[in-house]
Motif scaffolding. Structure first.
Motif, PDB file in Angstrom:
ATOM      1  N   GLY A  41      15.980  -8.014 -38.242  1.00  0.00           N
ATOM      2  CA  GLY A  41      14.438  -7.556 -38.208  1.00  0.00           C
ATOM      3  C   GLY A  41      13.085  -7.217 -36.953  1.00  0.00           C
ATOM      4  N   LEU A  42      14.132  -7.219 -35.866  1.00  0.00           N
ATOM      5  CA  LEU A  42      13.412  -7.018 -34.983  1.00  0.00           C
ATOM      6  C   LEU A  42      14.712  -6.344 -33.438  1.00  0.00           C
ATOM      7  CD1 LEU A  42      10.680  -6.005 -33.549  1.00  0.00           C
ATOM      8  CD2 LEU A  42      10.919  -8.131 -32.049  1.00  0.00           C
ATOM      9  N   SER A  43      14.300  -5.399 -33.487  1.00  0.00           N
ATOM     10  CA  SER A  43      14.912  -4.549 -31.987  1.00  0.00           C
ATOM     11  C   SER A  43      14.445  -5.099 -30.474  1.00  0.00           C
ATOM     12  CB  SER A  43      16.148  -3.296 -32.714  1.00  0.00           C
ATOM     13  OG  SER A  43      16.758  -3.026 -31.425  1.00  0.00           O
ATOM     14  N   TYR A  44      15.187  -4.808 -29.343  1.00  0.00           N
ATOM     15  CA  TYR A  44      14.646  -4.790 -28.550  1.00  0.00           C
ATOM     16  C   TYR A  44      15.548  -3.587 -27.517  1.00  0.00           C
ATOM     17  CZ  TYR A  44      10.892  -7.847 -28.579  1.00  0.00           C
ATOM     18  OH  TYR A  44       9.127  -8.460 -29.100  1.00  0.00           O
ATOM     19  N   GLY A  45      16.652  -3.386 -28.826  1.00  0.00           N
ATOM     20  CA  GLY A  45      18.064  -3.224 -27.721  1.00  0.00           C
ATOM     21  C   GLY A  45      18.900  -2.834 -29.016  1.00  0.00           C
ATOM     22  N   ASN A  46      19.723  -4.154 -29.736  1.00  0.00           N
ATOM     23  CA  ASN A  46      20.034  -3.843 -30.390  1.00  0.00           C
ATOM     24  C   ASN A  46      22.255  -4.018 -29.837  1.00  0.00           C
ATOM     25  OD1 ASN A  46      19.930  -5.386 -32.883  1.00  0.00           O
ATOM     26  ND2 ASN A  46      19.126  -3.529 -33.646  1.00  0.00           N
ATOM     27  N   VAL A  47      21.845  -4.256 -28.632  1.00  0.00           N
ATOM     28  CA  VAL A  47      22.897  -4.302 -27.338  1.00  0.00           C
ATOM     29  C   VAL A  47      24.245  -5.377 -27.797  1.00  0.00           C
ATOM     30  CG1 VAL A  47      22.633  -2.040 -27.186  1.00  0.00           C
ATOM     31  CG2 VAL A  47      22.071  -3.608 -26.018  1.00  0.00           C
ATOM     32  N   TYR A  48      25.018  -4.976 -26.696  1.00  0.00           N
ATOM     33  CA  TYR A  48      25.651  -6.782 -26.432  1.00  0.00           C
ATOM     34  C   TYR A  48      26.052  -6.449 -24.563  1.00  0.00           C
ATOM     35  CZ  TYR A  48      29.180  -2.708 -27.613  1.00  0.00           C
ATOM     36  OH  TYR A  48      30.102  -2.073 -27.861  1.00  0.00           O
ATOM     37  N   GLU A 588      11.299  -0.946 -37.116  1.00  0.00           N
ATOM     38  CA  GLU A 588      10.902   0.129 -36.524  1.00  0.00           C
ATOM     39  C   GLU A 588       9.526   0.214 -37.293  1.00  0.00           C
ATOM     40  OE1 GLU A 588      15.413   1.677 -37.208  1.00  0.00           O
ATOM     41  OE2 GLU A 588      14.215   0.571 -38.853  1.00  0.00           O
ATOM     42  N   MET A 589       9.271  -0.677 -38.000  1.00  0.00           N
ATOM     43  CA  MET A 589       7.261  -0.747 -38.409  1.00  0.00           C
ATOM     44  C   MET A 589       7.090  -1.483 -37.737  1.00  0.00           C
ATOM     45  SD  MET A 589       7.437  -1.189 -42.272  1.00  0.00           S
ATOM     46  CE  MET A 589       8.800   0.705 -43.225  1.00  0.00           C
ATOM     47  N   ARG A 590       7.962  -2.599 -37.206  1.00  0.00           N
ATOM     48  CA  ARG A 590       7.051  -3.883 -36.825  1.00  0.00           C
ATOM     49  C   ARG A 590       6.764  -3.625 -35.580  1.00  0.00           C
ATOM     50  NH1 ARG A 590      10.071 -10.255 -36.078  1.00  0.00           N
ATOM     51  NH2 ARG A 590       8.907 -10.738 -34.981  1.00  0.00           N
ATOM     52  N   GLU A 591       8.065  -2.709 -34.551  1.00  0.00           N
ATOM     53  CA  GLU A 591       8.522  -2.205 -33.126  1.00  0.00           C
ATOM     54  C   GLU A 591       7.127  -0.994 -32.651  1.00  0.00           C
ATOM     55  OE1 GLU A 591      13.248  -3.064 -33.577  1.00  0.00           O
ATOM     56  OE2 GLU A 591      12.516  -0.840 -33.388  1.00  0.00           O
ATOM     57  N   MET A 592       6.522  -0.576 -33.693  1.00  0.00           N
ATOM     58  CA  MET A 592       5.857   0.524 -33.269  1.00  0.00           C
ATOM     59  C   MET A 592       4.394  -0.057 -33.734  1.00  0.00           C
ATOM     60  SD  MET A 592       4.430   3.008 -36.331  1.00  0.00           S
ATOM     61  CE  MET A 592       2.516   1.846 -36.435  1.00  0.00           C
ATOM     62  N   VAL A 593       4.116  -1.572 -34.321  1.00  0.00           N
ATOM     63  CA  VAL A 593       3.223  -1.949 -34.131  1.00  0.00           C
ATOM     64  C   VAL A 593       3.256  -2.815 -32.395  1.00  0.00           C
ATOM     65  CG1 VAL A 593       1.677  -3.681 -34.827  1.00  0.00           C
ATOM     66  CG2 VAL A 593       2.970  -2.318 -36.615  1.00  0.00           C
ATOM     67  N   LEU A 594       4.085  -3.781 -32.388  1.00  0.00           N
ATOM     68  CA  LEU A 594       3.756  -4.734 -31.230  1.00  0.00           C
ATOM     69  C   LEU A 594       4.134  -3.285 -29.809  1.00  0.00           C
ATOM     70  CD1 LEU A 594       7.099  -6.418 -32.161  1.00  0.00           C
ATOM     71  CD2 LEU A 594       4.585  -7.221 -31.986  1.00  0.00           C
ATOM     72  N   GLN A 595       4.770  -2.218 -29.801  1.00  0.00           N
ATOM     73  CA  GLN A 595       4.501  -1.633 -28.970  1.00  0.00           C
ATOM     74  C   GLN A 595       3.169  -0.650 -28.326  1.00  0.00           C
ATOM     75  OE1 GLN A 595       7.244   1.997 -29.756  1.00  0.00           O
ATOM     76  NE2 GLN A 595       9.122   0.231 -29.987  1.00  0.00           N
ATOM     77  N   GLY A 596       2.239  -0.684 -29.300  1.00  0.00           N
ATOM     78  CA  GLY A 596       0.325  -0.656 -28.875  1.00  0.00           C
ATOM     79  C   GLY A 596       0.452   0.372 -28.904  1.00  0.00           C
ATOM     80  N   PHE A 597       1.074   1.458 -28.646  1.00  0.00           N
ATOM     81  CA  PHE A 597       0.669   3.340 -28.826  1.00  0.00           C
ATOM     82  C   PHE A 597       0.409   4.088 -29.939  1.00  0.00           C
ATOM     83  CE2 PHE A 597       3.091   2.387 -25.064  1.00  0.00           C
ATOM     84  CZ  PHE A 597       2.734   2.405 -24.113  1.00  0.00           C
ATOM     85  N   GLY A 598      -0.251   3.054 -31.175  1.00  0.00           N
ATOM     86  CA  GLY A 598      -1.199   3.793 -32.654  1.00  0.00           C
ATOM     87  C   GLY A 598       0.026   4.186 -33.548  1.00  0.00           C
ATOM     88  N   GLN A 599       0.353   5.102 -33.353  1.00  0.00           N
ATOM     89  CA  GLN A 599       1.474   5.518 -34.598  1.00  0.00           C
ATOM     90  C   GLN A 599       2.500   6.134 -33.308  1.00  0.00           C
ATOM     91  OE1 GLN A 599       1.496   5.362 -38.019  1.00  0.00           O
ATOM     92  NE2 GLN A 599      -0.137   4.471 -38.301  1.00  0.00           N
TER      93      GLN A 599
END
Length: 760
Positions: A41-48, A588-599
């Motif tokens: 539900g939330l990616s800060y990279g989705n890496v290992y 991707e939607m949630r990440e946009m909101v968290l980043q705080g750069f509008g749209q």
């Protein structure tokens, strides 16, 4: 006397601290845990936490998730259930050719849930060239990589039985135990996009004798002890050692044959009797590569972010070839199931990586890029279509025909070891046929493309996004044809390069869906609505995806002033979301909101070039400011280190290039657009031995604006430089300040390439 003594002690301490700092290896700045605090539900990279050499055949990782779970390792997990050989380029794609080893102390447990063992990050070291974890039960695992192999060391506590469990996803594995030779051999066949005859042949060689051994199956519900060499189809295996032992395991594999797996082990680890030798060799490889982009100034945190990103930018694509005894390359093709001589690369989604990862590799690795471009043509010949996302074979994931971007960009940047006319012929086939997959490999709706000039809504999914990307891809073919004197294909593709205009509705100022009758749809248009006709985004993000003709886009939006106002609004608009055709929140939607750069949704690729677009519209200082804010606010070296999916080096490559102060807005040209360098000095050592240096005098967190620039000591007012400026070596020098210079970079000649401005 006391004061003198204190002074001497302080000076000695300072000297020792400086010496320790001076001796710090660049690989020590890298955290492979960057971006691992991710989930569905939330990616800060989705890496290992990848343990690997640059562009390896195989990587390695601790495994916290269940077998088959794309989220192999999540930072908030408390147990590890294995140490995997991995190839996964995205959790959304899954992995293939996977197997693992897991140390077990005390009672034998083979089931992945039962053998999972608790650990703490306090007892974990995660570097590219070395991974170590001490479990709560005092078992220690260490791993050091080579390109096709790994050197492992397992330290068991005294007084407890010591086991190593092999798990090949039991329903996909064949394993043989050869106790007299202290080894396991076999193959695994797991994966989604694998050809019919795919096998990952492995050999695991131990340095300690077995006390007992056996096979297991049915997810650990049955265990069979063997007294002689034994083989099991669809089974796992275990071997037992004496308590308190340190066991070294050398692991290697090959997609070609078991004999090649043995040869890989001999070639890469044959002379490494000690684990430390393998670790030091891996350190050397990474230090040399990281040292080719040496940064000065900035904070220690900034350096950690930079080198962690540079590490990630040099992992994909994976090599997919082995080396014969005579030193020549050959490979098992994931495209036609046959063995071929030459080079092959895989595990990459070009929709992501054409934007930054390949333009960065064209600077750092032109020899590899040449091999890669030829392998793309080989893949096309073997399968009939170019790959778009290989994992390792063909898949239909994501959109566009971006192999042509890779090929055109390589040619524009001087990589010339492939036939451009065969490339154009292959791309023409790509653009005029529907491939075996709907989303990619060919062009679904190509008849509409050539008759209507766009892909119509509802006739083909994601029609608006495809219309934009096909226009760019056809421009790549046009530009390559023009550069190589191929008039036929130049004329063919020149007709489509402005098709992006056909999905731009000037009455609302955004791109939209359009039906086959020419009507704009849906009628109740809202630019914050995500999904069809757009891929993983909304019109706010997709309206800027005209890489090859930003000037034309400026005109569509009503001129520079309106364009700049709209660009300003992208970064300041309320982060409102409508789920649209998705019907629910995607990460991707949630990440946009968290980043705080509008749209502005930097976590996904369609918008990653947008911060540079003020360079085209007479306000380059705005690019300088916003780019530094993006780098500083949403990138770091922690488990929360990325603003979304890292995507095979794309998101990290964006940071590396942007921190240098350059970005390839339009791959396929030889231009890199100027941003605002993060560091006081960046020295790039090129393959040809020359150096390109970026200096940013008076640089700081506040001094983000370029006052003036010189290229090789000559005034440079353009907002771009060329690939030849870089590859021939030289110095790009900026004077920085906290106040913007609103005169520099505003003239006509300062504007980067647009086809409507420069080729018409």
């Amino acid at each position: 006397m006391m004061k003198k003594t204190i002074l001497v002690v302080c000076l000695l301490a300072a000297g020792m601290a400086f010496k320790a700092y001076a001796q710090k290896q660049l690989v020590d700045y890298v955290s492979t845990l960057q971006g691992t605090n991710s989930n569905w539900g939330l990616s800060y990279g989705n890496v290992y936490p990848t343990i690997a050499l640059p562009f390896p055949v195989h990587s390695w990782s601790p495994q916290t998730g269940k077998n088959g779970d794309g989220w192999k390792y999540t930072y908030n997990a408390t147990t590890i259930r294995g140490f995997q050989q991995v190839h996964q380029c995205s959790p959304w794609m899954g992995d293939y050719g996977v197997f693992s080893l897991m140390p077990v102390a005390g009672k034998l447990a083979v089931n992945e849930e039962e053998r999972a063992t608790k650990f703490s990050h306090d007892n974990e070291v995660a570097k590219p060239s070395y991974y170590k974890v001490k479990f709560d039960n005092n078992v220690i695992t260490e791993i050091a990589p080579t390109e096709r192999s790994a050197h492992m060391r397992f330290s068991f506590p005294k007084g407890k039985d010591a086991y190593l469990v092999f798990d090949g996803y039991t329903k996909f594995s064949h394993v043989e135990i050869i106790p007299a030779e202290r080894k396991l051999i076999g193959y695994v066949t797991n994966g989604t996009f694998i050809p019919k005859n795919f096998k990952n042949h492995f050999i695991i060689q131990f340095d300690q004798p077995f006390v007992s051994y056996g096979t297991w199956g049915e997810e650990g519900r049955s265990i069979k002890e063997m007294s002689a060499s034994g083989a099991g189809e669809k089974q796992g295996a275990y071997v037992q050692f004496k308590p308190g032992v340190k066991v070294q395991a050398k692991v290697s594999s090959s997609y070609i044959s078991p004999e090649q797996a043995v040869l890989n082990l001999k070639q890469e680890l044959g002379k490494h009797s000690k684990f430390e030798v393998t670790k030091l060799a891996a350190d050397k490889v990474w230090n040399e590569l990281l040292g080719r982009v040496r940064v000065e100034g900035g904070s220690e945190d900034d350096k950690a972010t930079f080198y962690s990103c540079l590490f990630r930018a040099n992992l994909f694509s994976h090599k997919f070839y082995d080396i014969k005894e005579d030193g020549t390359p050959y490979y098992f093709s994931p495209y036609d199931d046959k063995i071929h001589d030459g080079y092959m690369y895989t595990d990459n989604g070009f929709w992501d990586t054409f934007r930054a990862q390949f333009p960065l590799s064209n600077i750092l690795h032109p020899t590899m890029q040449g091999r890669y471009m030829q392998s793309l043509l080989d893949a096309q010949q073997q399968y009939g279509f170019f790959p778009t996302w290989s994992n390792p074979g063909m898949s239909g994931v994501m959109i566009g025909n971006h192999a042509i971007s890779l090929l055109a960009d390589a040619w524009a940047k001087g990589v010339r070891n492939f036939d451009p006319h065969k490339t154009l012929e292959a791309y023409y086939h790509e653009a005029t046929n529907k491939g075996p997959w709907g989303g990619s490999n060919g062009r679904e709706g190509h008849q509409y493309w050539f008759s209507l000039g766009y892909i119509p809504y509802k006739e083909v999914s994601e029609s608006g996004a495809k219309s934009l990307e096909y226009a760019y891809d056809d421009w790549c073919a046009y530009y390559l044809a023009r550069a190589t004197g191929n008039k036929f294909y130049e004329n063919v593709f020149a007709r489509q390069i402005f098709n992006y205009k056909n999905v731009f509705d000037t009455t609302v100022g955004f791109v939209r869906g359009r039906d086959k009758n020419g009507n704009w749809v849906p009628k109740d248009f809202d630019p914050v609505e995500w999904g069809d006709p757009f891929t993983e985004g909304n019109p706010w993000q997709w309206s800027w995806s005209v890489f090859h003709d930003i000037n034309g886009l400026i005109q569509l939006m009503g001129g520079k002033e309106r364009f700049n106002n709209k660009l300003d609004s992208l970064f300041t608009a309320p982060p409102t979301i409508k789920y649209g055709s998705y019907g629910h929140e995607i990460h991707e939607m949630r990440e946009m909101v968290l980043q705080g750069f509008g749209q502005y949704a930097h976590g996904n690729e369609p918008v990653q070039h947008v911060g540079y677009l003020y360079n085209y519209s007479g306000q380059p200082w705005k690019s300088q400011k916003i780019l530094r804010e993006i780098m500083k606010r949403i990138y770091n070296a922690t488990p929360n280190g990325f603003p979304g999916d890292e995507d095979q080096g794309e998101t990290s490559s964006w940071y590396v290039l942007s921190a240098i102060g350059l970005y390839s807005v339009c791959p396929g040209t030889d231009q890199y657009v100027i941003g605002s360098p993060m560091f006081n000095k960046i020295t790039i050592t090129l393959e040809n031995g020359k150096q390109f240096v970026v200096k940013a005098n008076n640089n700081s967190e506040q001094n983000v604006y370029i006052q003036s620039a010189k290229l090789n000591n000559k005034v440079h007012d353009r907002n771009w430089i060329t690939y030849s400026d870089i590859i021939n070596g030289g110095v790009l020098e900026f004077e920085m300040d906290a106040t913007p210079n609103k005169e520099r970079g505003t003239g006509k000649d300062a504007v980067p390439y647009s086809v409507s401005l420069h080729d018409q």
